[in-house]
Design an enzyme around this catalytic site. Structure first.
Site, PDB file in Angstrom:
ATOM      1  CB  CYS A  89      -0.940   0.017   1.200  1.00 39.06           C
ATOM      2  SG  CYS A  89      -2.172  -1.295   1.164  1.00 39.06           S
ATOM      3  CG  HIS A 337      -6.253   2.092   0.248  1.00 46.36           C
ATOM      4  ND1 HIS A 337      -5.060   2.557  -0.265  1.00 46.36           N
ATOM      5  CD2 HIS A 337      -5.920   1.069   1.087  1.00 46.36           C
ATOM      6  CE1 HIS A 337      -4.057   1.868   0.248  1.00 46.36           C
ATOM      7  NE2 HIS A 337      -4.557   0.942   1.064  1.00 46.36           N
ATOM      8  CB  CYS A 367      -0.540   0.042   7.751  1.00 49.41           C
ATOM      9  SG  CYS A 367      -2.215   0.215   7.094  1.00 49.41           S
ATOM     10  N   GLY A 369       1.561  -4.046   3.500  1.00 49.53           N
ATOM     11  CA  GLY A 369       1.657  -5.494   3.592  1.00 49.53           C
ATOM     12  C   GLY A 369       3.024  -5.937   4.074  1.00 49.53           C
TER      13      GLY A 369
END
Length: 381
Positions: A89, A337, A367, A369
């Site tokens: 992300c 997102h 945050c 992965g």
């Protein structure tokens, strides 16, 4: 001493899954923001040394180095290269970090950082479908289950004692802030409207839904555990979109007649437990503050990606930041997102908000992965 400055930042509106941008190829979404950067800044694209592009699902239409495809699709000179980055992300926030490092080291004089994701056309998880992406040694350490962000969000809510009501209140607030920003025109300068193949002009984010209630959200079923707290209403939206930033050095900006908006003051990384996965923005922020010499109170605006409502709420609890400075124009719960494009979208929003309000320092973190996080501090110029 060389530095890294942002001279322009632009994004597409964010489309909902199977929404207004579903008919636009991700390379074309990317080319659109590249074109908008060149048009708004007035630069000759031939001066760009590289395009560093975030994209998570690098398969199907988003494979074959979509950064280079976007450069060519934008009509830029064939002499302009492009490279595609995956830090989940945070891919396009990492693109900014790589671009800044290249500028400071002298590898670049002018560079574009950004990213894209069409989650309609290349659904999340497509790249890993049917594949063993972890291997035996990873499973021996962490177990057979594939890391699940939703379960991680449930773990955070439990660990930080966050109730469903608190999460839902935060989610409603995200929509209300985003709606206010939209209605007051605070997104207008950062958005480059997209004309779709059927000649529809898309100029506004599709996901914003003001006027929701706690009673309405209470009717939604939880997704990851039957007795959990995470549902579609307090999680980020699946979206299509792209964003890009034009970066250079202060010296080169003066040479080209460009006016810097903000300097990349500090750029760091952190990592934590890959199973709970979503807590690394906390140590990343702490690391950024330590390295910068700034205190949390000196930061006037924060963009903490709203992958799930517990993420920014746990961050807020541990860091003690001013809640009013957190995601002041709403976040991914309301806006969406688009994975590989989100880091650049957040930074575009942050840069414009800092300039509009005379905020000296802004911090962004998200945050990612694998239990990772980027954190970036910008300084208004």
């Amino acid at each position: 001493m060389r530095d890294a400055v942002i001279v322009e930042a632009v994004r597409t509106p964010l489309g909902r899954r199977k929404g207004a941008l579903a008919g636009v190829h991700p390379a074309d979404l990317s080319a659109h923001v590249l074109g908008a950067l060149a048009e708004r800044s007035g630069i000759d694209p031939a001066v760009v040394d590289d395009v560093v592009w975030g994209c998570v699902s690098q398969i199907g239409e988003q494979t074959f180095d979509i950064a280079r495809t976007a450069v060519l699709a934008a009509g830029w000179p064939e002499t302009v290269p492009g490279t595609t980055v995956d830090r989940q992300c945070g891919s396009s926030q990492q693109a900014v970090h790589f671009a800044a490092a290249g500028l400071v080291s002298g590898q670049y004089d002018v560079v574009v950082a950004g990213g894209v994701e069409s989650m309609t056309r290349v659904p999340m998880g497509t790249a890993a479908a049917g594949a063993d992406v972890l291997g035996e040694r990873y499973r021996a350490r962490y177990g057979d289950g594939f890391p699940n962000q939703g379960l991680g969000a449930e773990m955070i809510a439990e660990r930080w004692g966050l109730s469903r009501t608190q999460l839902d209140e935060f989610a409603l607030g995200s929509h209300e802030k985003a709606a206010t920003a939209r209605d007051e025109g605070r997104f207008d300068a950062q958005i480059a409207p997209v004309t779709t193949p059927d000649d529809t002009v898309v100029s506004r984010d599709e996901g914003i839904r003001p006027g929701g209630t706690l009673e309405g959200l209470a009717q939604l079923r939880t997704v990851f555990t039957a007795d959990g707290v995470i549902h579609a209403g307090n999680a980020s939206q699946i979206s299509d979109g792209s964003a890009a930033l034009l970066m250079t050095t202060s010296e080169k900006a003066a040479e080209l007649g460009l006016t810097p908006i903000a300097r990349v003051h500090t750029a760091v990384l952190a990592a934590a437990d890959p199973v709970i996965m979503l807590t690394a923005p906390i140590p990343a922020t702490q690391k950024a503050l330590t390295r910068s010499g700034l205190t949390i109170g000196e930061i006037g605006a924060f963009e903490v990606n709203e992958a799930f409502a517990p993420v920014p709420l746990a961050w807020l609890a541990d860091l003690g930041a001013d809640p009013k400075a957190l995601n002041p124009l709403g976040g991914a719960i309301a806006l969406g997102h688009p994975l590989g494009g989100s880091g650049a979208r957040l930074m575009t929003t942050l840069v414009h908000h800092m300039r509009d309000n005379g905020i000296r320092y802004g911090l962004q973190t998200m945050c990612e992965g694998g239990g990772q996080a980027n954190a970036t501090i910008l300084e208004l110029l």
